[in-house]
Design a protein around this motif. Structure first.
Motif, short mmCIF file in Angstrom:
data_model
loop_
_atom_site.label_atom_id
_atom_site.label_comp_id
_atom_site.label_asym_id
_atom_site.label_seq_id
_atom_site.Cartn_x
_atom_site.Cartn_y
_atom_site.Cartn_z
N VAL A 5 26.69 38.77 40.84
CA VAL A 5 27.65 37.70 41.11
C VAL A 5 28.68 38.21 42.11
O VAL A 5 29.37 39.20 41.87
N GLN A 6 28.79 37.53 43.25
CA GLN A 6 29.59 38.07 44.34
C GLN A 6 30.99 37.44 44.43
O GLN A 6 31.95 38.12 44.71
N ASN A 7 31.07 36.13 44.25
CA ASN A 7 32.30 35.42 44.58
C ASN A 7 33.08 35.05 43.32
O ASN A 7 33.07 33.91 42.87
N LYS A 8 33.76 36.01 42.75
CA LYS A 8 34.56 35.75 41.56
C LYS A 8 35.69 36.76 41.47
O LYS A 8 35.64 37.83 42.07
N ILE A 9 36.71 36.40 40.72
CA ILE A 9 37.82 37.31 40.46
C ILE A 9 37.43 38.20 39.28
O ILE A 9 37.06 37.71 38.21
N GLN A 14 46.29 44.88 39.53
CA GLN A 14 45.94 46.29 39.63
C GLN A 14 45.99 47.00 38.28
O GLN A 14 45.20 47.90 38.01
N GLU A 15 46.95 46.59 37.44
CA GLU A 15 47.04 47.22 36.13
C GLU A 15 45.77 46.96 35.31
O GLU A 15 45.24 47.86 34.66
N ASP A 16 45.27 45.75 35.39
CA ASP A 16 44.03 45.39 34.70
C ASP A 16 42.86 46.22 35.25
O ASP A 16 42.06 46.77 34.49
N ALA A 17 42.79 46.33 36.58
CA ALA A 17 41.71 47.11 37.20
C ALA A 17 41.80 48.58 36.80
O ALA A 17 40.78 49.23 36.52
N GLY A 18 43.02 49.12 36.77
CA GLY A 18 43.20 50.52 36.41
C GLY A 18 42.76 50.82 34.99
O GLY A 18 42.11 51.83 34.72
N ASN A 42 49.36 52.46 50.23
CA ASN A 42 50.52 52.11 49.40
C ASN A 42 50.14 51.04 48.39
O ASN A 42 50.66 51.01 47.27
N ASN A 43 49.23 50.14 48.78
CA ASN A 43 48.83 49.05 47.90
C ASN A 43 48.07 49.53 46.67
O ASN A 43 47.94 48.79 45.71
N SER A 44 47.56 50.76 46.71
CA SER A 44 46.80 51.28 45.57
C SER A 44 47.64 52.13 44.63
O SER A 44 47.12 52.64 43.63
N LEU A 45 48.93 52.29 44.91
CA LEU A 45 49.76 53.16 44.07
C LEU A 45 49.92 52.61 42.66
O LEU A 45 49.98 53.38 41.70
N THR A 46 49.99 51.30 42.52
CA THR A 46 50.09 50.72 41.18
C THR A 46 48.81 50.99 40.39
O THR A 46 48.85 51.32 39.19
N LEU A 47 47.66 50.86 41.05
CA LEU A 47 46.38 51.19 40.41
C LEU A 47 46.37 52.63 39.94
O LEU A 47 46.01 52.94 38.79
N LEU A 48 46.78 53.54 40.82
CA LEU A 48 46.78 54.97 40.49
C LEU A 48 47.74 55.28 39.34
O LEU A 48 47.38 55.99 38.39
N TYR A 202 40.97 40.17 43.10
CA TYR A 202 42.13 40.30 42.24
C TYR A 202 42.85 38.96 42.15
O TYR A 202 43.02 38.27 43.18
N ASN A 203 43.28 38.59 40.96
CA ASN A 203 44.01 37.33 40.79
C ASN A 203 45.37 37.38 41.49
O ASN A 203 45.84 36.39 42.04
N LYS A 204 45.99 38.58 41.45
CA LYS A 204 47.28 38.75 42.15
C LYS A 204 47.53 40.24 42.33
O LYS A 204 46.87 41.07 41.76
#
Length: 204
Positions: A5-9, A14-18, A42-48, A202-204
């Motif tokens: 499935v390609q086109n979905k959130i 980032q917290e959820d992804a982390g 810089n956009n990945s710092l929250t994930l990290l 990502y939803n946001k």
């Protein structure tokens, strides 16, 4: 995990992804071997930092700048890192008949104008974390062309790292396959045939 499935959130943020990505990492091994985490944007710092609430490892931010085609300021043809390492998209520069002198000149300009300023503001004169004989985990939301992560791997290894692994919540299958060849491990939750852009998932 390969996703059909390609086109979905896939992630609320980032917290959820982390938190999800942690379940796919060798957490105990990373802690035992004291891996170092490196953010590629810089956009990945929250994930990290979300992941590091559990991992509690050293981390840093590696600065990289894109080099664009002379006639197209959206077409990335190369990347330069803060250590002056350059990776070139050879097929693109051949297609557009771009001279490498142009790339080296642009790399120098972007290093002087952008990277050095970013390094100063982030580290206030401190050196990049010591990577000698260390296990490194590169972290980002995703990658559009693979040039940024390939440049990062080149720099990390040149700085003496023992090995390099990748952690992206979502990634294209083409780039995933390439990174499997040049890195030790690639950890990803969704490997997509028709990857769009990291933010799309990502939803946001």
């Amino acid at each position: 995990m390969y996703s059909s499935v390609q086109n979905k959130i896939y992630f609320q943020n980032q917290e959820d992804a982390g938190k999800q990505l942690l379940d796919h990492l060798p957490v105990r091994l990373m802690q035992k071997e004291q891996w170092i985490m490196v953010a590629l944007s810089n956009n990945s710092l929250t994930l990290l930092t979300t992941m590091n609430k559990t991992l509690k490892l050293k981390y840093d931010r590696l600065f990289i700048e894109p080099i664009f085609a002379p006639s197209n300021d959206e077409c990335e043809i190369a990347m330069v890192s803060e250590a002056d390492d350059i990776v070139i998209h050879e097929k693109l520069i051949d297609s557009f008949n771009i001279q490498k002198d142009y790339i080296y000149g642009e790399a120098h300009r972007r290093h002087e104008d952008n990277i050095l300023s970013d390094v100063y503001h982030m580290r206030k004169g401190e050196s990049f974390v010591d990577l000698k004989d260390k296990h490194i985990l590169l972290v980002d939301l995703g990658t559009e062309t693979g040039l940024s992560v390939m440049t990062s791997i080149k720099t990390i290894l040149n700085l003496g790292a023992k090995n390099v692994s990748i952690a992206f919540p979502v990634i294209s299958k083409d780039i995933y396959d390439e990174l499997l060849v040049i890195s030790d491990n690639v950890y990803s939750l969704h490997v997509l045939e028709n990857y769009i852009t990291a933010y799309f998932y990502y939803n946001k």
